[in-house]
Design an enzyme around this catalytic site. Structure first.
Site, PDB file in Angstrom:
ATOM      1  CE  LYS A   1      -2.994   2.658   3.118  1.00 46.25           C
ATOM      2  NZ  LYS A   1      -3.608   2.689   4.466  1.00 46.25           N
TER       3      LYS A   1
ATOM      4  CG  ASP B   1      -5.558   8.526   4.627  1.00 52.52           C
ATOM      5  OD1 ASP B   1      -6.373   9.139   3.918  1.00 52.52           O
ATOM      6  OD2 ASP B   1      -5.870   7.617   5.417  1.00 52.52           O
TER       7      ASP B   1
ATOM      8  CE  LYS C   1      -6.099   9.315   8.075  1.00 52.98           C
ATOM      9  NZ  LYS C   1      -6.603   8.165   8.833  1.00 52.98           N
TER      10      LYS C   1
ATOM     11  CG  ASP D   1      -1.853   5.504   5.199  1.00 56.50           C
ATOM     12  OD1 ASP D   1      -1.802   4.461   5.886  1.00 56.50           O
ATOM     13  OD2 ASP D   1      -2.896   5.898   4.656  1.00 56.50           O
TER      14      ASP D   1
ATOM     15  CG  ASP E   1      -9.657   7.941   7.232  1.00 58.14           C
ATOM     16  OD1 ASP E   1      -8.602   8.020   6.569  1.00 58.14           O
ATOM     17  OD2 ASP E   1      -9.678   7.989   8.476  1.00 58.14           O
TER      18      ASP E   1
ATOM     19  CD  GLU F   1      -6.592   5.701   2.478  1.00 57.01           C
ATOM     20  OE1 GLU F   1      -5.485   5.263   2.844  1.00 57.01           O
ATOM     21  OE2 GLU F   1      -7.472   6.054   3.284  1.00 57.01           O
TER      22      GLU F   1
ATOM     23  NE  ARG G   1     -10.606  -0.970   4.220  1.00 53.91           N
ATOM     24  CZ  ARG G   1     -11.099  -1.145   5.452  1.00 53.91           C
ATOM     25  NH1 ARG G   1     -12.225  -1.810   5.623  1.00 53.91           N
ATOM     26  NH2 ARG G   1     -10.465  -0.664   6.489  1.00 53.91           N
TER      27      ARG G   1
END
Length: 462
Positions: free
Chosen positions: A228, A233, A240, A251, A310, A312, A314
Site C-alpha cells: 500500500k 492520507d 481525519k 501510510d 478514510d 482508501e 483497501r
C-alpha cells in the site's frame, strides 16, 4: 544505507561487551579483574535488564562494557545485546556472554545504528562490532540495509515522498537489481482497468499510479509482493482530525516493507520470478475527490460501495491484488498500514496477518519469531463477511457497526484473490512509537525480514 562500516573482522584490541542477566552476574563478577569488579560494585551494577556500566582498563581507557539483559525466557529480546551500539565511543567491540543468537544480535547492532539524517547534520554511529564467528556478514548487511531503506522511505515527510518519489525509489531499486519497471499513471489507470486506484488518487495534483516491477527467470516460481503506497492520507472527504494526520506520512509503510522485502530477495538472487506491485496515491481533498456513498467499479468486476473515504487503502490494494491474482502466483503477500483496529488489538509491535493456508500460517508465525520480526495470526472469520453487505452494490468496503475492523478489511481484500494458492495479508503499523533495542523511534520495516526468510526456505538459492 551502507552498514559495512559498523562491522569488522579484526578482533585485536576490541573492547568486550559482557551481556549478562541478573542470575548470571555473580558468576561473571568473580571473573573480572579486581579493579573492574570494584568499579562495577561502586556503580551498583547488578545485571538488571537495560542496565549498563563502563569499566576502565589498566591503561585508563575503556576496558569493558557491562550490559544487563533479561533472564532467559520469552521476554528476552534477541536485539537487546545491541542496545548501546549507537551510544558507544568510536572503536571496535566484541559481544560476549549471554548471546542467544549471534546473527540476530549482529543485525540488532546494525539496526540500532540507524539515524534519519536527511534534514539534519549526519551523526553516524562509530562503534564497530566484531563479526561473530559463523555469522554471514554480507547477508546481515543486506537485511539491515534493506530495512533501513524502508525506514528512510517511511520517515521522509509527504512533501518529499509522494507517488513520484515512491516510483523513483522503485526505479532505483530496479536499476540496482536488474529488474524492469512499468508505471501506469493518471487517466491510463482507467484505460487499463484500475478504476479504484484512479478514484482514490484523482483528487490530488500528484498523479496516482500503479508501479509494476518484475525480476527473475520467468520459469521460476512466481512470488508477488503488493504494498500500500498512500503517500499521505487526509481521510478524503471523511477528513481525519488534525492529530490523526500528524503521522500520515507513514501510510505508505506497506509499500516500504514490500520494497525492502523485494530488495532482499533480488540481491540474494533467490530462484523466483518476483513481481512487486505498488499502487501509489495521495488521498487528498478537492472537487475531484471520491465521496461516501459512491459506487466504484473494480478491476475484479465487483461493484464497491464507499462507506468511508478514510478507508482508501483497501481500495487501491484490491485493484492491485486482482491484477496479481490473474497470473496465480505461487505466493502472494500484501503489506498495508490498513486499520487502527489492528493496533487496538495487538499494539504497534505485533502486526496481525491473515491467510487461509494453514501451512503458510504456521511457517509465517514460526519464522517471524525466529528472525525477531514477530506477527500474530487473526482469523478470516467467514460469518463476518455479512458485515460488508451492501444493499445497492456487490460489497461495501467497510463494515457496519464498527466491530472487527481489521478482520473485515482482510475479508474485503480476500474477495479479490481467488486463483492464488497461498496468499497472506499483513496489517502493519510501520512505526516504532518508543525506542527499543534495534528499533529507534520512527519508521519501521515490519514483516519484510520474515518474508525474506520464508522465501529463502521455500526457494533456496543454489
Amino acid at each position: 544505507m551502507p552498514v559495512h562500516s559498523l562491522l569488522t573482522t579484526t578482533a585485536d584490541a576490541a573492547v568486550p561487551v559482557h551481556v549478562v542477566s541478573a542470575s548470571r552476574w555473580p558468576e561473571l563478577r568473580e571473573r573480572l579483574p579486581a579493579e573492574q569488579r570494584g568499579f562495577a560494585q561502586a556503580q551498583g551494577f547488578a545485571g538488571r535488564a537495560s542496565e549498563h556500566c563502563f569499566l576502565p582498563g589498566s591503561d585508563g581507557r575503556l576496558g569493558a562494557v557491562l550490559l544487563g539483559i533479561a533472564d532467559a525466557g520469552r521476554s528476552r529480546d534477541a536485539f537487546a545485546p545491541a542496545r548501546l551500539a549507537a551510544q558507544l565511543p568510536e572503536g571496535a567491540y566484541a559481544l560476549q556472554g549471554e548471546i542467544d543468537d549471534p546473527a540476530l544480535a549482529t543485525l540488532g547492532w546494525l539496526l540500532q545504528g540507524y539515524r534519519f539524517d536527511r534534514y539534519r547534520k549526519p551523526a553516524p554511529a562509530k562503534a564497530r562490532l566484531v563479526l561473530p564467528r559463523g555469522v554471514d556478514g554480507a547477508e546481515i548487511s543486506l537485511i539491515a540495509e534493506s530495512a533501513m531503506l524502508a525506514r528512510d522511505l517511511v520517515n521522509t515527510p509527504a512533501n518529499d515522498m509522494g507517488p513520484d518519489e515512491i516510483e523513483a525509489a522503485i526505479r532505483v531499486l530496479a536499476a540496482e537489481c536488474g529488474a524492469t519497471v512499468e508505471s501506469i499513471a493518471g487517466e491510463e489507470l482507467l484505460d487499463r482497468n484500475f478504476p479504484m486506484i484512479h478514484a482514490v488518487g484523482r483528487a490530488s495534483p500528484r498523479v496516482p499510479r500503479l508501479i509494476d516491477l518484475v525480476w527473475g527467470n520467468p520459469s521460476h516460481p512466481k512470488v508477488t509482493l503488493v504494498g500500500k503506497g498512500v503517500a499521505f492520507d487526509t481521510g478524503g472527504l471523511d477528513i481525519k482530525p488534525a492529530a490523526a494526520m500528524l503521522m500520515m506520512k507513514k501510510d505508505m509503510g506497506g509499500a516500504a516493507a514490500a520494497i525492502a522485502a523485494a530488495r532482499m530477495i533480488m540481491l540474494a538472487k533467490l530462484p523466483v520470478r518476483l513481481r512487486l506491485l505498488v499502487p501509489a496515491v495521495e488521498n487528498a481533498i478537492s472537487g475531484e475527490a471520491f465521496r461516501p456513498g459512491d459506487i466504484l467499479p473494480s478491476r475484479k468486476g465487483l461493484s464497491v460501495e464507499i462507506g468511508n473515504t478514510d478507508a482508501e487503502g483497501r481500495l487501491i490494494l484490491a485493484d492491485a491484488l486482482a491484477l496479481a491474482d490473474e497470473e496465480a502466483p505461487e505466493l502472494l503477500i500484501d503489506y498495508a498500514t490498513l486499520t487502527g483496529a489492528a493496533r487496538t488489538a495487538l499494539g504497534p509491535d505485533l502486526p496481525p496477518f491473515y491467510t487461509h493456508d494453514e501451512g503458510l500460517a504456521a511457517e509465517i508465525a514460526r519464522i517471524g519469531l525466529a528472525v525477531n520480526d514477530p506477527v500474530w495470526r487473526l482469523p478470516l472469520w467467514a460469518p463476518y463477511d455479512r458485515m460488508l453487505d451492501s444493499k445497492i452494490a456487490d460489497v461495501n468496503h467497510v463494515s457496519s457497526g464498527g466491530m472487527a475492523g481489521s478482520v473485515t478489511a482482510a475479508l474485503f481484500l480476500n474477495r479479490f484473490v481467488e486463483r492464488t494458492p497461498s496468499y497472506a495479508h499483513f496489517d502493519i503499523y510501520a512505526w516504532t512509537p518508543a525506542a527499543k533495542p534495534g528499533r529507534p523511534e520512527g519508521g519501521e520495516c515490519q514483516a519484510a525480514r520474515l518474508t525474506y526468510a520464508l522465501a529463502k526456505q521455500l526457494y533456496p538459492a543454489g
